[in-house]
Design a protein around this motif. Structure first.
Motif, PDB file in Angstrom:
ATOM      1  N   MET A 129       0.825  -1.198   0.000  1.00 44.51           N
ATOM      2  CA  MET A 129       0.000   0.000   0.000  1.00 44.51           C
ATOM      3  C   MET A 129       0.860   1.249   0.000  1.00 44.51           C
ATOM      4  O   MET A 129       0.839   2.039   0.926  1.00 44.51           O
ATOM      5  CB  MET A 129      -0.920   0.011   1.206  1.00 44.51           C
ATOM      6  CG  MET A 129      -2.204  -0.743   0.993  1.00 44.51           C
ATOM      7  SD  MET A 129      -3.323  -0.507   2.377  1.00 44.51           S
ATOM      8  CE  MET A 129      -2.363  -1.253   3.684  1.00 44.51           C
ATOM      9  N   THR A 130       1.659   1.420  -1.017  1.00 40.62           N
ATOM     10  CA  THR A 130       2.493   2.615  -1.112  1.00 40.62           C
ATOM     11  C   THR A 130       2.159   3.395  -2.368  1.00 40.62           C
ATOM     12  O   THR A 130       2.937   4.220  -2.807  1.00 40.62           O
ATOM     13  CB  THR A 130       3.984   2.232  -1.113  1.00 40.62           C
ATOM     14  OG1 THR A 130       4.242   1.328  -2.207  1.00 40.62           O
ATOM     15  CG2 THR A 130       4.369   1.599   0.189  1.00 40.62           C
ATOM     16  N   GLY A 131       1.020   3.104  -2.974  1.00 40.78           N
ATOM     17  CA  GLY A 131       0.627   3.790  -4.193  1.00 40.78           C
ATOM     18  C   GLY A 131       0.013   5.147  -3.901  1.00 40.78           C
ATOM     19  O   GLY A 131       0.093   5.668  -2.784  1.00 40.78           O
ATOM     20  N   PRO A 132      -0.645   5.738  -4.905  1.00 39.85           N
ATOM     21  CA  PRO A 132      -1.242   7.066  -4.735  1.00 39.85           C
ATOM     22  C   PRO A 132      -2.255   7.083  -3.598  1.00 39.85           C
ATOM     23  O   PRO A 132      -2.978   6.112  -3.368  1.00 39.85           O
ATOM     24  CB  PRO A 132      -1.917   7.320  -6.083  1.00 39.85           C
ATOM     25  CG  PRO A 132      -1.231   6.404  -7.047  1.00 39.85           C
ATOM     26  CD  PRO A 132      -0.846   5.195  -6.247  1.00 39.85           C
ATOM     27  N   THR A 133      -2.299   8.183  -2.884  1.00 37.44           N
ATOM     28  CA  THR A 133      -3.245   8.372  -1.788  1.00 37.44           C
ATOM     29  C   THR A 133      -4.000   9.675  -2.016  1.00 37.44           C
ATOM     30  O   THR A 133      -3.386  10.700  -2.307  1.00 37.44           O
ATOM     31  CB  THR A 133      -2.526   8.414  -0.429  1.00 37.44           C
ATOM     32  OG1 THR A 133      -1.826   7.178  -0.234  1.00 37.44           O
ATOM     33  CG2 THR A 133      -3.506   8.633   0.708  1.00 37.44           C
ATOM     34  N   THR A 134      -5.299   9.622  -1.908  1.00 31.23           N
ATOM     35  CA  THR A 134      -6.127  10.822  -1.991  1.00 31.23           C
ATOM     36  C   THR A 134      -6.373  11.332  -0.582  1.00 31.23           C
ATOM     37  O   THR A 134      -6.595  10.548   0.336  1.00 31.23           O
ATOM     38  CB  THR A 134      -7.460  10.512  -2.680  1.00 31.23           C
ATOM     39  OG1 THR A 134      -7.215  10.072  -4.010  1.00 31.23           O
ATOM     40  CG2 THR A 134      -8.355  11.744  -2.724  1.00 31.23           C
ATOM     41  N   ALA A 135      -6.327  12.646  -0.402  1.00 26.09           N
ATOM     42  CA  ALA A 135      -6.579  13.247   0.905  1.00 26.09           C
ATOM     43  C   ALA A 135      -7.915  13.983   0.887  1.00 26.09           C
ATOM     44  O   ALA A 135      -8.269  14.620  -0.108  1.00 26.09           O
ATOM     45  CB  ALA A 135      -5.462  14.207   1.291  1.00 26.09           C
TER      46      ALA A 135
ATOM     47  N   ASP B 149       4.564  13.711  -1.928  1.00 26.81           N
ATOM     48  CA  ASP B 149       4.508  13.242  -3.316  1.00 26.81           C
ATOM     49  C   ASP B 149       3.396  12.224  -3.534  1.00 26.81           C
ATOM     50  O   ASP B 149       2.800  12.158  -4.614  1.00 26.81           O
ATOM     51  CB  ASP B 149       5.852  12.628  -3.728  1.00 26.81           C
ATOM     52  CG  ASP B 149       6.965  13.665  -3.836  1.00 26.81           C
ATOM     53  OD1 ASP B 149       6.638  14.861  -3.989  1.00 26.81           O
ATOM     54  OD2 ASP B 149       8.142  13.282  -3.745  1.00 26.81           O
ATOM     55  N   ARG B 150       3.100  11.405  -2.528  1.00 30.18           N
ATOM     56  CA  ARG B 150       2.113  10.337  -2.712  1.00 30.18           C
ATOM     57  C   ARG B 150       0.690  10.882  -2.736  1.00 30.18           C
ATOM     58  O   ARG B 150      -0.242  10.179  -3.117  1.00 30.18           O
ATOM     59  CB  ARG B 150       2.263   9.274  -1.644  1.00 30.18           C
ATOM     60  CG  ARG B 150       1.858   9.714  -0.253  1.00 30.18           C
ATOM     61  CD  ARG B 150       2.127   8.639   0.771  1.00 30.18           C
ATOM     62  NE  ARG B 150       1.227   7.502   0.636  1.00 30.18           N
ATOM     63  CZ  ARG B 150       1.360   6.368   1.326  1.00 30.18           C
ATOM     64  NH1 ARG B 150       2.375   6.226   2.159  1.00 30.18           N
ATOM     65  NH2 ARG B 150       0.505   5.385   1.172  1.00 30.18           N
ATOM     66  N   ILE B 151       0.498  12.125  -2.283  1.00 26.70           N
ATOM     67  CA  ILE B 151      -0.831  12.737  -2.311  1.00 26.70           C
ATOM     68  C   ILE B 151      -1.048  13.384  -3.676  1.00 26.70           C
ATOM     69  O   ILE B 151      -0.453  14.408  -4.003  1.00 26.70           O
ATOM     70  CB  ILE B 151      -0.992  13.791  -1.197  1.00 26.70           C
ATOM     71  CG1 ILE B 151      -0.757  13.165   0.182  1.00 26.70           C
ATOM     72  CG2 ILE B 151      -2.361  14.449  -1.281  1.00 26.70           C
ATOM     73  CD1 ILE B 151      -1.801  12.165   0.600  1.00 26.70           C
TER      74      ILE B 151
ATOM     75  N   LYS C 299      -2.852  21.599  -5.122  1.00 28.27           N
ATOM     76  CA  LYS C 299      -3.592  20.336  -5.027  1.00 28.27           C
ATOM     77  C   LYS C 299      -5.020  20.460  -4.495  1.00 28.27           C
ATOM     78  O   LYS C 299      -5.912  19.758  -4.982  1.00 28.27           O
ATOM     79  CB  LYS C 299      -2.811  19.340  -4.160  1.00 28.27           C
ATOM     80  CG  LYS C 299      -1.481  18.893  -4.754  1.00 28.27           C
ATOM     81  CD  LYS C 299      -0.783  17.910  -3.826  1.00 28.27           C
ATOM     82  CE  LYS C 299       0.580  17.506  -4.347  1.00 28.27           C
ATOM     83  NZ  LYS C 299       1.259  16.568  -3.425  1.00 28.27           N
ATOM     84  N   PRO C 300      -5.285  21.291  -3.505  1.00 30.40           N
ATOM     85  CA  PRO C 300      -6.645  21.273  -2.937  1.00 30.40           C
ATOM     86  C   PRO C 300      -7.696  21.804  -3.903  1.00 30.40           C
ATOM     87  O   PRO C 300      -7.471  22.775  -4.619  1.00 30.40           O
ATOM     88  CB  PRO C 300      -6.527  22.205  -1.721  1.00 30.40           C
ATOM     89  CG  PRO C 300      -5.083  22.327  -1.431  1.00 30.40           C
ATOM     90  CD  PRO C 300      -4.395  22.182  -2.749  1.00 30.40           C
ATOM     91  N   ARG C 301      -8.846  21.147  -3.889  1.00 33.81           N
ATOM     92  CA  ARG C 301      -9.999  21.684  -4.599  1.00 33.81           C
ATOM     93  C   ARG C 301     -11.255  21.365  -3.810  1.00 33.81           C
ATOM     94  O   ARG C 301     -11.316  20.359  -3.080  1.00 33.81           O
ATOM     95  CB  ARG C 301     -10.083  21.146  -6.017  1.00 33.81           C
ATOM     96  CG  ARG C 301     -10.465  19.697  -6.196  1.00 33.81           C
ATOM     97  CD  ARG C 301     -10.508  19.368  -7.684  1.00 33.81           C
ATOM     98  NE  ARG C 301     -10.985  18.032  -7.980  1.00 33.81           N
ATOM     99  CZ  ARG C 301     -12.268  17.705  -8.112  1.00 33.81           C
ATOM    100  NH1 ARG C 301     -13.196  18.627  -7.939  1.00 33.81           N
ATOM    101  NH2 ARG C 301     -12.622  16.464  -8.406  1.00 33.81           N
ATOM    102  N   LEU C 302     -12.247  22.217  -3.964  1.00 31.93           N
ATOM    103  CA  LEU C 302     -13.457  22.095  -3.177  1.00 31.93           C
ATOM    104  C   LEU C 302     -14.355  20.989  -3.721  1.00 31.93           C
ATOM    105  O   LEU C 302     -14.504  20.838  -4.937  1.00 31.93           O
ATOM    106  CB  LEU C 302     -14.210  23.430  -3.209  1.00 31.93           C
ATOM    107  CG  LEU C 302     -15.131  23.755  -2.031  1.00 31.93           C
ATOM    108  CD1 LEU C 302     -14.346  23.791  -0.727  1.00 31.93           C
ATOM    109  CD2 LEU C 302     -15.821  25.094  -2.279  1.00 31.93           C
ATOM    110  N   SER C 303     -14.941  20.220  -2.810  1.00 28.76           N
ATOM    111  CA  SER C 303     -15.945  19.223  -3.160  1.00 28.76           C
ATOM    112  C   SER C 303     -17.136  19.456  -2.236  1.00 28.76           C
ATOM    113  O   SER C 303     -17.026  19.266  -1.021  1.00 28.76           O
ATOM    114  CB  SER C 303     -15.394  17.804  -3.004  1.00 28.76           C
ATOM    115  OG  SER C 303     -16.318  16.851  -3.475  1.00 28.76           O
TER     116      SER C 303
END
Length: 326
Positions: free
Chosen positions: A1-7, A49-51, A77-81
């Motif tokens: 579990m070292t792939g891309p991570t969404t925050a 980097d992973r985020i 990176k941040p965007r509103l949802s």
């Protein structure tokens, strides 16, 4: 579990016990020196980097505040949802909002979830490395060293590092180890949010989801020492400011300070005026005026005007006049 991570940063609204100060701004946007509570989180996530993506989750009521803040900020990176609710009685709850966001944004990567009113001093990269080693869901936990204080939070029971129990704001907590609102979930776990909610479980408190989850797959607690502040009261906000300033004070260049004493842990913001004032452990917002006044452990919002009156552990709302001689 070292792939891309969404925050996901959970950006709520006002704090009831900070109401005179937060009625015009979400508590996550309260200043800490030159930054804000939520900007500390943005800044750290931006460097990882992973985020790949950062979603700022809020409802329609608060969306304009966070949208304007992001537009003025330096982050890529941040965007509103935005949740598809507006009225207070339509609130989805934290778990409900996460489930909706996962579906709305089509998320299937590992997921890091952080409450935006959190101030902590552990490195998120270290938390994610712990998550990788566990190969399962992880939750950040902090010992508040007081069972009385723990009654305000979600209390965890551990067997080693594994979560085996959870109590939501219990009257008689089993321990003083509490969840701080920082979670990491493997991508394959995200499909479990909908079954949890469809079974009629609590949609608000994430700890109940963790309790339900730990019966289905091993879930672990990352415990840390150091600092943690849950911004929601006058005292907790001033504690956070004191920790951030590290015993110093911060006075904006455009502030006017004449014949006044500015003690430790004081933040005086732009265009505020202090004349014959004595201020300690307090936050003075822009364009406030203090004249012949002593201020201790207090927050004075923008444009307030205080003359010849001593404040102790007070919350003074925007444009308040004491005495009211208008």
């Amino acid at each position: 579990m070292t792939g891309p991570t969404t925050a996901v940063v959970l950006a709520g609204g006002y704090a009831t016990r900070l109401w005179p100060i937060t009625r015009h701004r979400p508590k996550m946007l309260l200043p800490l020196g030159e930054t804000t509570v939520i900007d500390r989180i943005y800044a750290e996530l931006e460097t990882l980097d992973r985020i790949d993506e950062i979603y700022v989750s809020t409802n329609e009521r608060f969306a304009p505040d966070f949208e304007a803040h992001l537009e003025d900020g330096p982050y890529d990176k941040p965007r509103l949802s935005v949740e598809e609710t507006e009225r207070e009685d339509e609130k989805l709850g934290v778990v409900g909002a996460l489930a909706q966001l996962i579906d709305r944004e089509g998320l299937d990567d590992d997921l890091l979830v952080i409450a935006g009113d959190n101030l902590f001093d552990f490195a998120l990269e270290e938390f994610l490395e712990y998550f990788d080693r566990c190969e399962g869901p992880a939750i950040a936990a902090y010992d508040v060293c007081s069972r009385e204080r723990a009654t305000s939070y979600g209390v965890l029971e551990l067997d080693g590092e594994r979560v085996v129990g959870f109590q939501a704001k219990p009257d008689e907590p089993e321990s003083s180890l509490v969840s701080i609102g920082c979670y990491a979930f493997p991508g394959e776990t995200l499909s479990l949010f909908d079954p949890y909610l469809e079974a009629g479980n609590d949609p608000d408190e994430p700890g109940w989801f963790v309790q339900w989850l730990q019966d289905r797959e091993p879930t672990y607690a990352y415990t840390f020492d150091g600092a943690w502040y849950d911004i929601g009261t006058r005292g907790s906000y001033l504690d956070a400011v004191s920790w951030h300033l590290d015993g110093d004070s911060h006075v904006a260049e455009s502030a006017t300070v004449r014949e006044s004493s500015v003690g430790d842990d004081v933040h005086v913001m732009a265009d505020a005026t202090l004349v014959d004032a004595d201020v300690e452990r307090s936050v003075i917002f822009p364009e406030a005026y203090l004249g012949s006044t002593t201020v201790r452990g207090s927050i004075v919002d923008e444009g307030a005007r205080i003359s010849g009156f001593d404040l102790e552990r007070a919350l003074i709302g925007a444009h308040t006049r004491i005495p009211d001689d208008r």
